[in-house]
Design a protein around this motif. Sequence first.
Motif, PDB file in Angstrom:
ATOM      1  N   GLU A 137       1.659   6.288  16.839  1.00 23.78           N
ATOM      2  CA  GLU A 137       2.434   5.106  17.236  1.00 23.78           C
ATOM      3  C   GLU A 137       1.594   3.831  17.300  1.00 23.78           C
ATOM      4  N   ILE A 138       0.298   3.919  16.985  1.00 27.05           N
ATOM      5  CA  ILE A 138      -0.598   2.800  17.241  1.00 27.05           C
ATOM      6  C   ILE A 138      -1.237   2.223  15.975  1.00 27.05           C
ATOM      7  N   SER A 139      -1.808   3.069  15.134  1.00 30.23           N
ATOM      8  CA  SER A 139      -2.664   2.559  14.059  1.00 30.23           C
ATOM      9  C   SER A 139      -1.857   1.920  12.937  1.00 30.23           C
ATOM     10  N   ASP A 140      -2.490   0.932  12.284  1.00 26.99           N
ATOM     11  CA  ASP A 140      -1.873   0.271  11.138  1.00 26.99           C
ATOM     12  C   ASP A 140      -1.735   1.242   9.971  1.00 26.99           C
ATOM     13  N   VAL A 141      -0.704   0.998   9.167  1.00 28.23           N
ATOM     14  CA  VAL A 141      -0.450   1.809   7.983  1.00 28.23           C
ATOM     15  C   VAL A 141      -0.837   0.998   6.750  1.00 28.23           C
ATOM     16  N   VAL A 142      -1.719   1.545   5.939  1.00 32.82           N
ATOM     17  CA  VAL A 142      -2.129   0.894   4.692  1.00 32.82           C
ATOM     18  C   VAL A 142      -1.390   1.583   3.544  1.00 32.82           C
ATOM     19  N   VAL A 143      -0.603   0.829   2.801  1.00 36.20           N
ATOM     20  CA  VAL A 143       0.167   1.385   1.695  1.00 36.20           C
ATOM     21  C   VAL A 143      -0.031   0.526   0.453  1.00 36.20           C
ATOM     22  N   VAL A 144       0.274   1.117  -0.690  1.00 34.87           N
ATOM     23  CA  VAL A 144       0.224   0.401  -1.960  1.00 34.87           C
ATOM     24  C   VAL A 144       1.651   0.209  -2.461  1.00 34.87           C
ATOM     25  N   THR A 145       2.019  -1.033  -2.709  1.00 35.45           N
ATOM     26  CA  THR A 145       3.334  -1.365  -3.251  1.00 35.45           C
ATOM     27  C   THR A 145       3.131  -2.061  -4.583  1.00 35.45           C
ATOM     28  N   ALA A 147       0.906  -1.722  -6.905  1.00 39.66           N
ATOM     29  CA  ALA A 147      -0.519  -2.041  -7.088  1.00 39.66           C
ATOM     30  C   ALA A 147      -1.057  -3.011  -6.043  1.00 39.66           C
ATOM     31  N   ARG A 148      -0.236  -3.471  -5.132  1.00 42.81           N
ATOM     32  CA  ARG A 148      -0.672  -4.380  -4.085  1.00 42.81           C
ATOM     33  C   ARG A 148      -0.955  -3.596  -2.808  1.00 42.81           C
ATOM     34  N   ILE A 149      -2.150  -3.742  -2.247  1.00 40.97           N
ATOM     35  CA  ILE A 149      -2.510  -3.086  -1.000  1.00 40.97           C
ATOM     36  C   ILE A 149      -1.963  -3.905   0.159  1.00 40.97           C
ATOM     37  N   ARG A 150      -1.197  -3.249   1.045  1.00 39.49           N
ATOM     38  CA  ARG A 150      -0.591  -3.950   2.171  1.00 39.49           C
ATOM     39  C   ARG A 150      -0.894  -3.191   3.455  1.00 39.49           C
ATOM     40  N   THR A 151      -1.048  -3.938   4.526  1.00 43.00           N
ATOM     41  CA  THR A 151      -1.290  -3.350   5.844  1.00 43.00           C
ATOM     42  C   THR A 151      -0.115  -3.680   6.744  1.00 43.00           C
ATOM     43  N   THR A 167       3.943   3.693  -2.694  1.00 43.17           N
ATOM     44  CA  THR A 167       3.307   5.001  -2.796  1.00 43.17           C
ATOM     45  C   THR A 167       3.096   5.558  -1.399  1.00 43.17           C
ATOM     46  N   LEU A 168       3.687   6.727  -1.140  1.00 41.33           N
ATOM     47  CA  LEU A 168       3.567   7.395   0.152  1.00 41.33           C
ATOM     48  C   LEU A 168       2.639   8.597  -0.006  1.00 41.33           C
ATOM     49  N   LEU A 169       1.560   8.594   0.734  1.00 43.61           N
ATOM     50  CA  LEU A 169       0.624   9.709   0.699  1.00 43.61           C
ATOM     51  C   LEU A 169       1.094  10.811   1.638  1.00 43.61           C
ATOM     52  N   SER A 170       0.622  12.024   1.415  1.00 47.25           N
ATOM     53  CA  SER A 170       0.930  13.101   2.347  1.00 47.25           C
ATOM     54  C   SER A 170       0.468  12.684   3.733  1.00 47.25           C
ATOM     55  N   GLY A 171       1.300  12.912   4.728  1.00 50.87           N
ATOM     56  CA  GLY A 171       0.981  12.492   6.089  1.00 50.87           C
ATOM     57  C   GLY A 171       1.598  11.173   6.487  1.00 50.87           C
ATOM     58  N   ASN A 172       2.079  10.382   5.514  1.00 49.91           N
ATOM     59  CA  ASN A 172       2.758   9.125   5.861  1.00 49.91           C
ATOM     60  C   ASN A 172       4.157   9.437   6.400  1.00 49.91           C
ATOM     61  N   TRP A 173       4.379   9.179   7.676  1.00 47.45           N
ATOM     62  CA  TRP A 173       5.718   9.314   8.242  1.00 47.45           C
ATOM     63  C   TRP A 173       6.589   8.177   7.719  1.00 47.45           C
ATOM     64  N   HIS A 174       7.833   8.493   7.350  1.00 49.87           N
ATOM     65  CA  HIS A 174       8.727   7.454   6.837  1.00 49.87           C
ATOM     66  C   HIS A 174      10.184   7.821   7.086  1.00 49.87           C
ATOM     67  N   ALA A 175      10.940   6.820   7.460  1.00 54.19           N
ATOM     68  CA  ALA A 175      12.404   6.878   7.482  1.00 54.19           C
ATOM     69  C   ALA A 175      12.868   5.766   6.555  1.00 54.19           C
ATOM     70  N   PHE A 176      14.087   5.890   6.011  1.00 51.49           N
ATOM     71  CA  PHE A 176      14.546   4.828   5.116  1.00 51.49           C
ATOM     72  C   PHE A 176      16.063   4.721   5.132  1.00 51.49           C
ATOM     73  N   TRP A 177      16.522   3.552   4.708  1.00 57.13           N
ATOM     74  CA  TRP A 177      17.961   3.266   4.613  1.00 57.13           C
ATOM     75  C   TRP A 177      18.156   2.071   3.680  1.00 57.13           C
ATOM     76  N   ALA A 178      19.421   1.803   3.335  1.00 53.44           N
ATOM     77  CA  ALA A 178      19.761   0.688   2.459  1.00 53.44           C
ATOM     78  C   ALA A 178      20.404  -0.422   3.262  1.00 53.44           C
ATOM     79  N   GLU A 179      20.074  -1.648   2.906  1.00 52.29           N
ATOM     80  CA  GLU A 179      20.708  -2.817   3.512  1.00 52.29           C
ATOM     81  C   GLU A 179      21.346  -3.664   2.419  1.00 52.29           C
ATOM     82  N   GLY A 180      22.508  -4.217   2.729  1.00 52.26           N
ATOM     83  CA  GLY A 180      23.207  -5.092   1.799  1.00 52.26           C
ATOM     84  C   GLY A 180      24.148  -4.360   0.874  1.00 52.26           C
TER      85      GLY A 180
END
Length: 229
Positions: A137-145, A147-151, A167-180
Amino acid sequence: MLRSEVNAIIERSDAFMRQHGFVLPPFAYWSPEEMKARVASDTPSIRDARLGWDITDYGKGRFTELGLVLFTLRNGSAAALADGRGMLYAEKLMITAKDQINPLHRHAVKTEDIINRGGGTLVLQMYNSLADGSVDEISDVVVVTDARIRTLSAGALLQLAPGESVTLLSGNWHAFWAEGADVLMGEVSTVNDDLTDNYFREPVGRFSTIQEDSSPTHLLVSDYDTWLS
């Protein structure tokens, strides 16, 4: 879920995919009888790799609020992945309806690219894993979107417009939904195992329990053990 509801969802989903320029392979349209005959003769990999339709309400009976449409187009095997040779990849098309939640989960093995193939905005909520696999619940998540690295801060929302991906690596917790509007999603990943490699934060079922109020027009992957044995 009612089988009649599943049949209707498949019909709507195929139309939505075609609307966005995606045509499914021939086995998407086989009747249960043809599927059984073909798997027994020349296409056993459909059963073995669990290719095809997958409609889930996560066992909660509230599909419009909590659910997902999936179609697995191709999938390798755990044996190939362990050997490092052969089909080491998988591909899916998915549809998440507007405001339909897909609950927080992670994978222990699979790495995946999630792509917004068209429709509304795809929103992901993301966290890292702690050493025991639970949600960090605390640490920042570093992901690649794309080819762009985002924190992102823990629990932050990542928005993907049509054409964008993450790109979601193994261990990346994620939930998702659609808006609009509803979103057609693509998934390109390492070998997919929906039987053992989905870990949900809250207790849900990966597959739906089907009430047979009508005959199936097409089988779900969760039907294979019963229908194709």
